[in-house]
Design a protein around this motif. Structure first.
Motif, mmCIF file in Angstrom:
data_model
loop_
_atom_site.group_PDB
_atom_site.id
_atom_site.type_symbol
_atom_site.label_atom_id
_atom_site.label_comp_id
_atom_site.label_asym_id
_atom_site.label_seq_id
_atom_site.Cartn_x
_atom_site.Cartn_y
_atom_site.Cartn_z
ATOM 1 N N LEU A 183 -71.357 1.452 -1.440
ATOM 2 C CA LEU A 183 -71.155 0.240 -0.644
ATOM 3 C C LEU A 183 -70.623 -0.916 -1.486
ATOM 4 O O LEU A 183 -70.029 -1.854 -0.956
ATOM 5 N N PHE A 184 -70.861 -0.843 -2.790
ATOM 6 C CA PHE A 184 -70.475 -1.936 -3.682
ATOM 7 C C PHE A 184 -69.087 -1.729 -4.289
ATOM 8 O O PHE A 184 -68.621 -2.562 -5.061
ATOM 9 N N ASP A 185 -68.455 -0.632 -3.934
ATOM 10 C CA ASP A 185 -67.129 -0.329 -4.457
ATOM 11 C C ASP A 185 -66.074 -0.983 -3.567
ATOM 12 O O ASP A 185 -65.660 -0.430 -2.546
ATOM 13 N N VAL A 186 -65.651 -2.182 -3.961
ATOM 14 C CA VAL A 186 -64.636 -2.917 -3.186
ATOM 15 C C VAL A 186 -63.370 -3.092 -4.024
ATOM 16 O O VAL A 186 -62.694 -4.131 -3.967
ATOM 17 N N ARG A 187 -63.041 -2.069 -4.789
ATOM 18 C CA ARG A 187 -61.857 -2.146 -5.648
ATOM 19 C C ARG A 187 -60.572 -2.340 -4.857
ATOM 20 O O ARG A 187 -59.611 -2.935 -5.359
ATOM 21 N N ASP A 188 -60.540 -1.843 -3.625
ATOM 22 C CA ASP A 188 -59.330 -1.982 -2.815
ATOM 23 C C ASP A 188 -58.971 -3.446 -2.564
ATOM 24 O O ASP A 188 -57.807 -3.773 -2.324
ATOM 25 N N LEU A 189 -59.978 -4.323 -2.593
ATOM 26 C CA LEU A 189 -59.691 -5.751 -2.389
ATOM 27 C C LEU A 189 -58.704 -6.271 -3.424
ATOM 28 O O LEU A 189 -57.784 -7.036 -3.091
ATOM 29 N N VAL A 190 -58.909 -5.873 -4.686
ATOM 30 C CA VAL A 190 -58.054 -6.389 -5.745
ATOM 31 C C VAL A 190 -56.847 -5.489 -5.987
ATOM 32 O O VAL A 190 -55.802 -5.966 -6.448
ATOM 33 N N VAL A 191 -56.962 -4.206 -5.665
ATOM 34 C CA VAL A 191 -55.812 -3.307 -5.839
ATOM 35 C C VAL A 191 -54.694 -3.690 -4.879
ATOM 36 O O VAL A 191 -53.520 -3.743 -5.255
ATOM 37 N N HIS A 192 -55.068 -3.995 -3.618
ATOM 38 C CA HIS A 192 -54.064 -4.291 -2.596
ATOM 39 C C HIS A 192 -53.964 -5.788 -2.268
ATOM 40 O O HIS A 192 -53.251 -6.156 -1.332
ATOM 41 N N ASN A 193 -54.679 -6.620 -3.043
ATOM 42 C CA ASN A 193 -54.668 -8.075 -2.819
ATOM 43 C C ASN A 193 -55.067 -8.438 -1.390
ATOM 44 O O ASN A 193 -54.462 -9.299 -0.742
ATOM 45 N N TRP A 194 -56.096 -7.773 -0.881
ATOM 46 C CA TRP A 194 -56.592 -8.060 0.453
ATOM 47 C C TRP A 194 -57.436 -9.324 0.454
ATOM 48 O O TRP A 194 -57.888 -9.799 -0.592
ATOM 49 N N ASP A 195 -57.644 -9.860 1.648
ATOM 50 C CA ASP A 195 -58.532 -11.016 1.793
ATOM 51 C C ASP A 195 -59.966 -10.600 1.478
ATOM 52 O O ASP A 195 -60.341 -9.430 1.655
ATOM 53 N N PRO A 196 -60.800 -11.529 1.007
ATOM 54 C CA PRO A 196 -62.197 -11.179 0.694
ATOM 55 C C PRO A 196 -62.957 -10.753 1.945
ATOM 56 O O PRO A 196 -62.602 -11.128 3.062
ATOM 57 N N ILE A 197 -64.001 -9.955 1.732
ATOM 58 C CA ILE A 197 -64.844 -9.545 2.847
ATOM 59 C C ILE A 197 -65.694 -10.724 3.300
ATOM 60 O O ILE A 197 -65.791 -11.748 2.606
ATOM 61 N N ASN A 198 -66.297 -10.599 4.464
ATOM 62 C CA ASN A 198 -67.163 -11.657 4.993
ATOM 63 C C ASN A 198 -68.276 -11.969 3.982
ATOM 64 O O ASN A 198 -68.924 -11.057 3.459
ATOM 65 N N TRP A 199 -68.507 -13.242 3.725
ATOM 66 C CA TRP A 199 -69.494 -13.631 2.713
ATOM 67 C C TRP A 199 -70.913 -13.259 3.124
ATOM 68 O O TRP A 199 -71.773 -13.045 2.269
ATOM 69 N N LEU A 200 -71.180 -13.185 4.429
ATOM 70 C CA LEU A 200 -72.495 -12.739 4.886
ATOM 71 C C LEU A 200 -72.708 -11.263 4.541
ATOM 72 O O LEU A 200 -73.818 -10.855 4.176
ATOM 73 N N VAL A 201 -71.647 -10.471 4.664
ATOM 74 C CA VAL A 201 -71.725 -9.062 4.281
ATOM 75 C C VAL A 201 -71.965 -8.942 2.776
ATOM 76 O O VAL A 201 -72.772 -8.124 2.315
ATOM 77 N N CYS A 202 -71.274 -9.780 2.017
ATOM 78 C CA CYS A 202 -71.463 -9.788 0.565
ATOM 79 C C CYS A 202 -72.904 -10.165 0.214
ATOM 80 O O CYS A 202 -73.531 -9.556 -0.662
ATOM 81 N N GLY A 203 -73.447 -11.160 0.925
ATOM 82 C CA GLY A 203 -74.833 -11.557 0.698
ATOM 83 C C GLY A 203 -75.813 -10.466 1.082
ATOM 84 O O GLY A 203 -76.821 -10.243 0.400
ATOM 85 N N GLY A 204 -75.526 -9.753 2.185
ATOM 86 C CA GLY A 204 -76.376 -8.647 2.606
ATOM 87 C C GLY A 204 -76.390 -7.530 1.574
ATOM 88 O O GLY A 204 -77.446 -6.934 1.296
ATOM 89 N N ALA A 205 -75.227 -7.224 1.007
ATOM 90 C CA ALA A 205 -75.145 -6.188 -0.029
ATOM 91 C C ALA A 205 -75.926 -6.610 -1.274
ATOM 92 O O ALA A 205 -76.588 -5.790 -1.924
ATOM 93 N N THR A 206 -75.862 -7.897 -1.613
ATOM 94 C CA THR A 206 -76.628 -8.420 -2.748
ATOM 95 C C THR A 206 -78.125 -8.246 -2.529
ATOM 96 O O THR A 206 -78.858 -7.804 -3.424
ATOM 97 N N LEU A 207 -78.587 -8.581 -1.341
ATOM 98 C CA LEU A 207 -80.005 -8.425 -1.004
ATOM 99 C C LEU A 207 -80.402 -6.951 -1.030
ATOM 100 O O LEU A 207 -81.497 -6.593 -1.502
ATOM 101 N N TYR A 208 -79.536 -6.095 -0.529
ATOM 102 C CA TYR A 208 -79.778 -4.644 -0.527
ATOM 103 C C TYR A 208 -79.987 -4.145 -1.960
ATOM 104 O O TYR A 208 -80.931 -3.389 -2.236
#
Length: 258
Positions: free
Chosen positions: A211-236
């Protein structure tokens, strides 16, 4: 807390006195620079492949550093018999575990920052852009994933006899989770009972590091994921790390030090 921080500072200094980090960083840098110096068929899209290879090397190096550093912490204290003066300061076993975790996790964070800084410089030199939000999320989630890995390796260090066997088993488990973890529920559907229930239990029990593998964000220069989702993953990740450390403390407090 001061006792745990004192132990953590020793762990951080120990990592940067060893050659592991420098060897892995130099290998990553050399391979990336060699790949970056090539220009295949004048295709601009090759930059994406270069970024993907570099990020894969960073993930491999970070896992090796995290597992290798964490796996030897408790066994080395026992072997060198330095655990006795540590616990006589007085430092409780819980504070020792917390300090070892914090030190390994912070050391991994510093190493990860150096890797991603190098990666960012290479990316900017090739693409002339740097989506900071996506890079921050990739680094942040990667670091929290390593927190779970460090806690897992510390648990292994009080369960398995040797650091080498602990590191090998941890790396195999981690690779299994990264490659197969997301597919276990699909496998469970195709199995008969009671194996179906067993696989479902494993699926919901293991920390899903993929779930923490978001390499595609920087490989393809995509927009960041929702910050609430990022916070949820941090809590997880935080919940799993705390649970693993709690189990580590339970095992460690019942073990003789000699």
């Amino acid at each position: 807390m001061s006792n745990a921080l004192a132990v953590a500072s020793v762990v951080v200094k120990e990592l940067y006195r060893r050659k592991d980090f420098y060897v892995l960083f130099v290998l990553t840098a050399v391979i990336t620079l060699l790949m970056g110096s090539l220009n295949f068929f004048n295709d601009d899209k090759i930059v994406r492949y270069l970024k993907e290879i570099c990020l894969l090397l960073i993930w491999i190096s970070a896992l090796v550093i995290a597992v290798g550093t964490s796996a030897r912490q408790i066994p080395s204290e026992r072997e060198n018999r330095t655990v006795f003066p540590l616990l006589a300061k007085p430092i409780t076993r819980g504070q020792l575990i917390a300090g070892k975790f914090l030190g390994c996790w912070l050391a991994c964070g510093l190493a990860l920052f150096v890797f991603y800084l190098f990666f960012g410089v290479i990316s900017v030199s090739r693409e002339h852009q740097l989506p900071m939000a996506s890079y921050f999320q990739a680094l942040w989630l990667h670091w929290w994933m390593l927190g779970v890995v460090v806690a897992m390796a510390l648990l292994g260090s009080v369960v398995f006899a040797a650091p080498s066997s602990n590191a090998t088993i941890c790396l195999l488990v981690i690779l299994g989770i990264l490659l197969l973890g997301r597919h276990l529920n699909k496998v469970a559907v195709q199995l008969a009972e009671p194996m179906s229930t067993v696989v479902y239990v494993v699926y919901f029990a293991v920390p899903h590091l993929e779930l923490f593998d978001v390499r595609d964000l920087v490989v393809h220069n995509w927009d960041p994921i929702n910050w609430l989702v990022c916070g949820g993953a941090t809590l997880y990740a935080a919940v799993y790390a705390v649970l693993l450390l709690f189990v580590t403390w339970i095992f460690f407090r019942r073990q003789p030090l000699a």
